[in-house]
Design an enzyme around this catalytic site. Structure first.
Site, PDB file in Angstrom:
ATOM      1  CB  CYS A 132     -18.470   0.036 -17.015  1.00  0.00           C
ATOM      2  SG  CYS A 132     -18.914   0.690 -14.936  1.00  0.00           S
TER       3      CYS A 132
ATOM      4  CB  CYS B  78     -19.091   3.579 -20.605  1.00  0.00           C
ATOM      5  SG  CYS B  78     -18.556   5.175 -19.415  1.00  0.00           S
TER       6      CYS B  78
ATOM      7  CB  CYS C 226     -14.228   3.339 -14.381  1.00  0.00           C
ATOM      8  SG  CYS C 226     -14.749   5.117 -14.261  1.00  0.00           S
TER       9      CYS C 226
ATOM     10  CD  GLU D 109      -3.282  -0.734   0.313  1.00  0.00           C
ATOM     11  OE1 GLU D 109      -2.996   0.615  -0.702  1.00  0.00           O
ATOM     12  OE2 GLU D 109      -3.481  -1.702  -0.315  1.00  0.00           O
TER      13      GLU D 109
ATOM     14  CB  CYS E 145     -23.121   5.269 -14.867  1.00  0.00           C
ATOM     15  SG  CYS E 145     -21.739   6.804 -14.361  1.00  0.00           S
TER      16      CYS E 145
END
Length: 355
Positions: free
Chosen positions: A201, A198, A191, A36, A207
């Site tokens: 998606c 899209c 995205c 991370e 959205c």
DNA sequence: AAAACGTGGAA
DNA sequence: TTTCCAAGTTT
């Protein structure tokens, strides 16, 4: 109306998400944490080789806590944002000393460790422990800004607060590990910043940006500013044995804590270079040979680097290996955590001759 | 709140 | 060539 956001995302993740990244194997809090931190503002493909080498050298939090800082920094060299490496080791020492070598499992305690902020703490909770916690990285910001058509640049506090609120709302109780991985994967693979896919998606229905065919408007872009132009001297000091002089940079500022060629204020001017060098480093230097400079672009400014080579009499070795200065042969220098532009200067074929 | 902090890839 | 920005945090 039930929120199907997480449900659809998880369904997509099962068949299209990334399940095989290096930190997904032998998963534990230490490996999740290191990944991370490395992944902050850094792309996955860049991180992977660094992560593998880092884990080889520092397999657990104990090993990291005990290591010489130069060793940690050298494994970070080329990755950027070197405060991350120093903070990482400091936090490792805290975990060993204050938490008995075990990572805490609360948001607050994790955020008390230097280098761990709100999003990274949440990522560790979710990824390592399966505890529900909302993350908000660049990917999630983009997905949520579009899904809810949230206007404005996420650097603004008001915009950021709205994004955090949405992030909290959507984060499910069950399968948080897969959810947090999934929403990042969606941002990275579907995205995307430009030309989002899209049509494939799972969140297309619902959205707001897609409904208006305005995905390119979200998230709002950062206001642009002209980058300042800065100049510096970089001295290549070489003794009769062919060794070069390096100095440790201060812990704050650019390339903090790394070793680099000695740097001199450009205010000295080319004609005063020799005297300035002798004065600053306490050496007997020969005539400087000016080398054609190059411009290096940073996040916030351009830096014009002017290299100059000086031969140093081998009699003036009194400062050798004292304090923040070190004489090194070229092959040794490359293992000391040199920042990338300097390493470039040392290794680029057309510039190697300079040394 | 805004600036500082790095590097490599994409546009 | 230049700009943007990517698994953000700290000061």
């Amino acid at each position: 109306m039930p929120d199907r956001f997480a449900q659809k995302l998880l369904q997509w993740y099962d068949s299209h998400g990334r399940h095989d990244l290096p930190w997904h194997h032998n998963r534990n809090a230490y490996r999740v944490w290191v990944s991370e931190i490395m992944l902050q503002q850094t792309q996955v493909t860049t991180v992977i080789p660094y992560f593998e080498a880092f884990m080889e050298r520092f397999p657990d939090v104990q090993a990291l806590a005990e290591a010489p800082v130069d060793d940690v920094l050298s494994h970070w060299s080329g990755l950027g944002y070197y405060a991350r490496a120093r903070n990482l080791q400091k936090a490792a020492q805290t975990v060993v000393r204050d938490f008995g070598g075990e990572f805490p499992q609360t948001q607050e305690e994790l955020e008390s460790l230097t280098g761990i902020g709100r999003s990274t703490a949440a990522a560790i909770l979710a990824q390592a422990f399966g505890i529900r916690a909302a993350i908000l990285d660049g990917n999630v910001k983009r997905v949520l800004a579009r899904y809810h058509a949230i206007p404005g640049w996420p650097g603004q506090t008001a915009v950021l607060n709205q994004l955090w609120q949405r992030a909290e709302e959507h984060t499910p109780e069950q399968r948080v590990r897969n959810y947090t991985q999934g929403i990042m994967d969606l941002g990275a693979m579907v995205c995307t910043r430009s030309r989002p896919a899209c049509d494939s998606c799972p969140l297309q229905h619902g959205c707001q940006a897609y409904a208006r065919r305005e995905t390119s408007l979200y998230p709002g872009s950062k206001p642009r500013k002209a980058k300042p132009e800065k100049t510096t001297w970089m001295m290549i000091l070489q003794d009769s044995e062919g060794r070069i002089l390096l100095e440790r940079r201060p812990p704050s500022g650019v390339w903090g804590g790394l070793w680099s060629l000695p740097e001199l204020d450009p205010a000295y001017g080319a004609d005063e270079l020799q005297e300035a060098c002798e004065q600053n480093l306490g050496l007997d230097c020969g005539e400087p040979e000016l080398i054609s400079g190059f411009r290096h672009t940073f996040s916030h400014y351009h830096l014009h680097i002017q290299p100059a080579r000086l031969n140093v009499a081998s009699g003036s070795k009194s400062i050798a290996d004292q304090g923040h200065l070190k004489w090194l042969h070229r092959h040794e220098a490359l293992n000391l955590g040199l920042p990338a532009p300097i390493r470039l200067l040392l290794t680029k074929p057309e510039q190697t001759a300079l040394l």
